[in-house]
Design an enzyme around this catalytic site. Structure first.
Site, PDB file in Angstrom:
ATOM      1  N   ASP A  59       2.304  -7.676   9.615  1.00 49.38           N
ATOM      2  CA  ASP A  59       2.064  -8.361   8.262  1.00 49.38           C
ATOM      3  C   ASP A  59       0.982  -7.038   7.752  1.00 49.38           C
ATOM      4  OD1 ASP A  59       4.263  -9.339   8.839  1.00 49.38           O
ATOM      5  OD2 ASP A  59       4.134 -10.878   8.474  1.00 49.38           O
ATOM      6  N   GLU A 104       1.224  -3.327   7.311  1.00 51.85           N
ATOM      7  CA  GLU A 104       2.423  -2.809   6.683  1.00 51.85           C
ATOM      8  C   GLU A 104       1.510  -3.314   4.461  1.00 51.85           C
ATOM      9  OE1 GLU A 104       6.472  -4.067   7.458  1.00 51.85           O
ATOM     10  OE2 GLU A 104       5.960  -5.475   6.784  1.00 51.85           O
ATOM     11  N   ASP A 136       5.893  -2.448   2.318  1.00 53.49           N
ATOM     12  CA  ASP A 136       6.762  -2.520   3.438  1.00 53.49           C
ATOM     13  C   ASP A 136       8.213  -1.826   3.285  1.00 53.49           C
ATOM     14  OD1 ASP A 136       9.275  -3.819   5.399  1.00 53.49           O
ATOM     15  OD2 ASP A 136      10.101  -3.878   3.033  1.00 53.49           O
TER      16      ASP A 136
END
Length: 229
Positions: free
Chosen positions: A117, A120, A48
């Site tokens: 997710d 990332e 992230d």
């Protein structure tokens, strides 16, 4: 699981340490049923940060006409779940995820939250394997199309009138007043020219093919003058 070689070819990067990629593909649910070194949660946290820096750098270099506040809002739109999951789907990333039987049964391989997710986490894995420069290259390779679309469409999507009203209300000033200054052109191709007054003072002016567009342009100029981006 499909071949990791195929996934690496789709990503455009070959891992020196393939275990990093495997961890990036490991959903927390998998650990409840199988032995593994760990899930992708910590790697997602790192990815992230890598994603935000890569996107921030891109926007800084390519959107020189935009102020800090607008750059932050554009970045937030780019790094959100939807664009990430679309990029993940383009890689067929769901086919490579390690999920529990229960998560697989309920369509986990196609859930936007899980896919975003995992992507990332892949960015984080590339950073660990090769450093930021290579991770940035892959972020741009996979996300640049959506980044350009969002950046180009963002101004049209922003409600500058609402943001201006919120700003002046917060500062205890009267509501903005929009004044039609002029209109020109034939009925089917009208051009409108609006000013926006705040406490009686002209703070912005804008033109557009509709009254709403002209008012939005005036509000955008007023926001820039007031430091609201």
């Amino acid at each position: 699981m499909a071949s990791l070689d195929e996934l690496q070819a789709a990503i455009g990067y070959s891992f020196k340490d393939e275990s990093l990629l495997l961890q990036a593909l490991t959903h927390p649910s998998f650990l409840g049923e199988h032995k593994a070194d760990g899930s992708n949660q910590r790697m997602e946290y790192l990815g992230d940060a890598v994603l935000e820096l890569a996107v921030s750098t891109f926007l800084y270099l390519h959107c020189t006409d935009k102020a800090e506040g607008e750059l932050s809002r554009i970045r937030a739109a780019i790094v959100s779940e939807k664009p990430l999951s679309v990029a993940a789907e383009s890689l067929c990333l769901g086919d490579y995820l390690r999920l529990s039987h229960g998560e697989l049964a309920c369509g986990g391989a196609h859930k936007s939250s899980i896919l975003s997710d995992a992507l990332e986490a892949v960015f984080g894995a590339i950073y660990l394997d090769a450093g930021f420069s290579e991770a940035q290259r892959i972020v741009l390779r996979l996300m640049e199309g959506r980044m350009q679309e969002i950046t180009a469409d963002y101004s049209a999507a922003v409600d500058y009138k609402s943001r201006l009203q919120e700003l002046v209300q917060k500062n205890g000033v009267s509501f903005p007043e929009y004044v039609l200054e002029a209109q020109s052109g034939p009925a089917h191709e009208r051009i409108y020219d609006y000013s926006v007054l705040i406490a009686g003072k002209n703070m912005g002016r804008g033109t557009g093919k509709t009254k709403k567009a002209a008012q939005q342009a005036a509000a955008q100029q007023a926001l820039a003058r007031l430091g609201g981006s």
